[in-house]
Design an enzyme around this catalytic site. Structure first.
Site, PDB file in Angstrom:
ATOM      1  N   CYS A  42       0.817  -1.212   0.000  1.00 27.20           N
ATOM      2  CA  CYS A  42       0.000   0.000   0.000  1.00 27.20           C
ATOM      3  C   CYS A  42       0.853   1.264   0.000  1.00 27.20           C
ATOM      4  CB  CYS A  42      -0.908  -0.008   1.226  1.00 27.20           C
ATOM      5  SG  CYS A  42      -1.813   1.528   1.486  1.00 27.20           S
ATOM      6  N   TYR A 173      -5.500   6.141  -9.087  1.00 35.21           N
ATOM      7  CA  TYR A 173      -6.693   5.376  -8.710  1.00 35.21           C
ATOM      8  C   TYR A 173      -7.925   5.883  -9.457  1.00 35.21           C
ATOM      9  CZ  TYR A 173      -4.118   3.138  -4.919  1.00 35.21           C
ATOM     10  OH  TYR A 173      -3.208   2.399  -4.199  1.00 35.21           O
TER      11      TYR A 173
END
Length: 331
Positions: A42, A173
């Protein structure tokens, strides 16, 4: 993931309590009391690992590393014996969320700071976590720790961080999870316009703000480290590879080869997470073999721009609990 008119919308951080040095919150700075839960995959969690390492906070804040592959209950500690974190005694990070709020039914995200005695989640507010590591935990910084958020530069750091978040950190994203063509294209163009501007900015200066590494560099680096391995193909951010931006690619390698950055970067966890968890984007779950991670170790030549990575401080030294080896891994 929440969507609005085909556009990816990042959920707000529900748990935003702060750990403070002055006792102004119910969570005081206290060495050994808190555990930082991360995934090496992440980018938001990776920021906290870099800051912790640069500041020498390893003895004060322990780390729990989640499996890069989530299941229906999200992040899990199946890398540990008996599938439980040895300090918190939990299998799923969600257990710490529900210890803080039994009725919580939102997303489970990393990084997460957990109070070990109670097992409660304190914060998943990733932008504030790294700032507080730099400013609230100073009593536990190592000798020679850099100032990652210097007061004279905070306005400039905040400004560049805001733009980088909107167009780059979150921009990949917004492109990758777009539900409509026009939404994807809008995010794509914003992303590369910002990368073009950053390329120009970094052509003549070594770091984003000032002549030392700051919070701004940490935030940009974690996206750049994932760009060619994941975002270029998996998220359709394919106008250019990172390696095709001379300044940005040199800048990324410069940071990677700086203690605290490359030694917290694990391309194996990164690729397995994105390609095996996002089955809507990659139904086969096949993980690509490239790019060659050894390219991150090639000379970058950025020293000629001057700058001092740690300012008046010194590099961090290796510690026993570094989450990955000092050389790039692609296990």
């Amino acid at each position: 993931m929440p969507m609005s008119q085909g556009e990816y919308v990042r959920s707000p951080n529900r748990f935003d309590e702060r750990i403070t040095a002055d006792g102004s919150t119910r969570w005081p700075v206290e060495a050994g009391r808190y555990r930082l839960a991360v995934s090496l995959a992440c980018p938001w969690a990776h920021r906290s690992l870099i800051a912790r390492r640069l500041l020498g906070l390893e003895p004060a804040i322990s780390v729990a590393v989640a499996d890069p592959i989530q299941d229906e209950r999200s992040w899990r500690f199946t890398l540990d014996p008996d599938d439980r974190d040895p300090v918190l005694g939990i299998t799923y990070l969600a257990e710490a969320y529900h210890a803080a709020d039994p009725d919580y039914d939102g997303g489970i995200s990393v990084p997460a700071i957990i109070d070990v005695p109670s097992g409660e989640l304190v914060s998943n507010d990733y932008p504030q976590i790294t700032l507080d590591l730099a400013t609230e935990w100073t009593a536990h910084h190592r000798p020679g720790a850099p100032d990652l958020y210097p007061k004279p530069l905070r306005d400039d750091i905040d400004e560049i961080n805001k733009a980088v978040f909107a167009d780059v950190n979150n921009g990949v994203y917004r492109a990758g999870f777009a539900g409509k063509q026009e939404v994807y294209e809008r995010a794509y163009h914003r992303l590369f316009a910002r990368l073009d501007a950053l390329e120009e900015r970094l052509t003549d200066q070594r770091y984003l703000v000032g002549d030392t590494i700051t919070e701004a560099d940490i935030r940009l680096y974690t996206t750049l480290a994932r760009f060619d391995a994941v975002y270029h193909s998996h998220f359709k951010c394919n106008r250019n590879k990172l390696t095709e931006f001379p300044a940005l690619w040199g800048y990324a390698r410069d940071l990677y080869q700086t203690p605290g950055f490359g030694d917290t970067t694990d391309f194996d966890h990164i690729k397995r997470h994105y390609y095996q968890v996002h089955t809507n984007l990659n139904p086969s779950q096949i993980v690509p073999l490239g790019p060659d991670p050894d390219t991150w170790l090639t000379p970058h030549g950025r020293e000629q721009l001057g700058g001092r990575p740690f300012g008046d401080g010194t590099p961090p030294v290796p510690t026993a609990d570094q989450p990955v080896a000092t050389e790039v891994t692609n296990r």
